[in-house]
Scaffold this active site. Sequence first.
Site, PDB file in Angstrom:
ATOM      1  N   MET A 186       0.842  -1.202   0.000  1.00 29.75           N
ATOM      2  CA  MET A 186       0.000   0.000   0.000  1.00 29.75           C
ATOM      3  C   MET A 186       0.876   1.251   0.000  1.00 29.75           C
ATOM      4  O   MET A 186       1.734   1.395   0.875  1.00 29.75           O
ATOM      5  CB  MET A 186      -0.921   0.021   1.225  1.00 29.75           C
ATOM      6  CG  MET A 186      -1.999  -1.037   1.207  1.00 29.75           C
ATOM      7  SD  MET A 186      -3.025  -0.993   2.695  1.00 29.75           S
ATOM      8  CE  MET A 186      -1.988  -1.910   3.849  1.00 29.75           C
ATOM      9  N   VAL A 187       0.672   2.102  -0.970  1.00 36.50           N
ATOM     10  CA  VAL A 187       1.432   3.351  -1.049  1.00 36.50           C
ATOM     11  C   VAL A 187       1.326   4.104   0.268  1.00 36.50           C
ATOM     12  O   VAL A 187       0.227   4.297   0.793  1.00 36.50           O
ATOM     13  CB  VAL A 187       0.898   4.234  -2.206  1.00 36.50           C
ATOM     14  CG1 VAL A 187       1.644   5.565  -2.246  1.00 36.50           C
ATOM     15  CG2 VAL A 187       1.033   3.512  -3.537  1.00 36.50           C
ATOM     16  N   CYS A 245      -1.039  -2.416 -10.917  1.00 34.29           N
ATOM     17  CA  CYS A 245      -1.369  -1.019 -10.616  1.00 34.29           C
ATOM     18  C   CYS A 245      -2.010  -0.357 -11.833  1.00 34.29           C
ATOM     19  O   CYS A 245      -1.398  -0.276 -12.901  1.00 34.29           O
ATOM     20  CB  CYS A 245      -0.115  -0.248 -10.212  1.00 34.29           C
ATOM     21  SG  CYS A 245      -0.430   1.507  -9.877  1.00 34.29           S
ATOM     22  N   LYS A 289       1.934  -9.815  -9.067  1.00 31.70           N
ATOM     23  CA  LYS A 289       0.565  -9.417  -8.682  1.00 31.70           C
ATOM     24  C   LYS A 289      -0.097  -8.839  -9.917  1.00 31.70           C
ATOM     25  O   LYS A 289       0.429  -7.899 -10.523  1.00 31.70           O
ATOM     26  CB  LYS A 289       0.593  -8.396  -7.542  1.00 31.70           C
ATOM     27  CG  LYS A 289      -0.775  -8.005  -7.003  1.00 31.70           C
ATOM     28  CD  LYS A 289      -0.633  -7.115  -5.762  1.00 31.70           C
ATOM     29  CE  LYS A 289      -1.988  -6.831  -5.123  1.00 31.70           C
ATOM     30  NZ  LYS A 289      -2.849  -5.948  -5.924  1.00 31.70           N
ATOM     31  N   HIS A 341      -5.746  -9.801  -8.330  1.00 33.93           N
ATOM     32  CA  HIS A 341      -6.810  -8.851  -7.997  1.00 33.93           C
ATOM     33  C   HIS A 341      -7.908  -9.075  -9.029  1.00 33.93           C
ATOM     34  O   HIS A 341      -7.678  -8.885 -10.228  1.00 33.93           O
ATOM     35  CB  HIS A 341      -6.295  -7.411  -8.050  1.00 33.93           C
ATOM     36  CG  HIS A 341      -7.340  -6.400  -7.692  1.00 33.93           C
ATOM     37  ND1 HIS A 341      -7.449  -5.867  -6.428  1.00 33.93           N
ATOM     38  CD2 HIS A 341      -8.352  -5.859  -8.413  1.00 33.93           C
ATOM     39  CE1 HIS A 341      -8.470  -5.028  -6.397  1.00 33.93           C
ATOM     40  NE2 HIS A 341      -9.035  -5.009  -7.593  1.00 33.93           N
ATOM     41  N   GLY A 348      -8.873  -8.334  -3.310  1.00 42.50           N
ATOM     42  CA  GLY A 348      -9.936  -7.452  -3.789  1.00 42.50           C
ATOM     43  C   GLY A 348     -11.151  -7.429  -2.883  1.00 42.50           C
ATOM     44  O   GLY A 348     -11.808  -8.456  -2.692  1.00 42.50           O
ATOM     45  N   ALA A 378      -5.851  -5.129   1.930  1.00 41.58           N
ATOM     46  CA  ALA A 378      -5.291  -3.775   1.986  1.00 41.58           C
ATOM     47  C   ALA A 378      -6.115  -2.925   2.947  1.00 41.58           C
ATOM     48  O   ALA A 378      -5.809  -2.834   4.132  1.00 41.58           O
ATOM     49  CB  ALA A 378      -5.252  -3.171   0.583  1.00 41.58           C
TER      50      ALA A 378
END
Length: 316
Positions: free
Chosen positions: A32-33, A115, A157, A185, A216, A239
């Site tokens: 996670m950013v 992403c 991923k 995802h 997800g 997340a």
Amino acid sequence: MIGDVTEPKECRRKEPMDLFRSGQVVKICAPMVRYSKLAFRTLVRKYSCDLCYTPMIVAADFVRSAKARDSEFTTNKVGDHPLIVQFAAKEAQVLCDAARIVCPFADGIDLNCGCPQRWATAEGYGACLINKPELVKDMVRHVRNQINNPKFSVSIKIRIHEDLKRTVDLCQKAEAAGVSWITVHGRSIEERHQPVHYDAIKTIKQSMCIPIVANGDIKTLKDAENVHQLTEADGIMVARGLLANPAMFAGYEETPFKCIQDWVDIALEHGTPFTCFHHHLMYMMERITSKQEKKVFNVLSSTSAVLDYLNDHYGV
């Protein structure tokens, strides 16, 4: 059962693939950013999280700049394992060079092929790689050939294609190149808030011999258990659910005050910047504070003000 409502287990040093071979569903903190940094990884590991990822790091910058390495990647020798470093890359040798740098300190690398942000796809990173299966295969194979440690994992991923046959083909090519596992995802590049295609994850799982991780819209432990049933995945990656409740995998339905106290202690020990420290608390307290309390807490502007508020209102 995925959860464990007993005392949170201590982190024991395990190789990532040992977790997948255990027969238990592997509980994973997503990249996670800004958020999945060392302090937060330390917290979720106290509450039954098995495997943690770093935030996505641009491999080319990481290889080129010592400053980027110092700011983007922090770990410790004691408890930050198993650890996967996620890279954005589009060239095999650059990914290999980045993997070589982190190999002594981490347990594996992950190539981000999921992403969907425009800046990433414009640069040739992230989700656009699902349309370049030969490149993904080449990058996985290069890392496999150049990293001498056979226990060092190489994962990817991904997001899914509209035509799922293309996704299965991508996964099978990556498997042939030696990928350790694949996190899926269950949305396409264009999909943001649409329902996750768990049936697609199940199809991929049934087409592969390596572990598959489902990702997800998993917000609670019950969600995690349901997704495991629907997909037969070997692992569950979370997340936002962990941001809202870092104790989720240990069976708590909302963030316990002990977890908030743990975060305060860990964040202060790590010298976490105030904005990050505060934002994590805002996420954790979202479900357990009133609208009026949020109005006050969310505008606090210093660590001391936050500590005073927590002490006065919650005895933390």
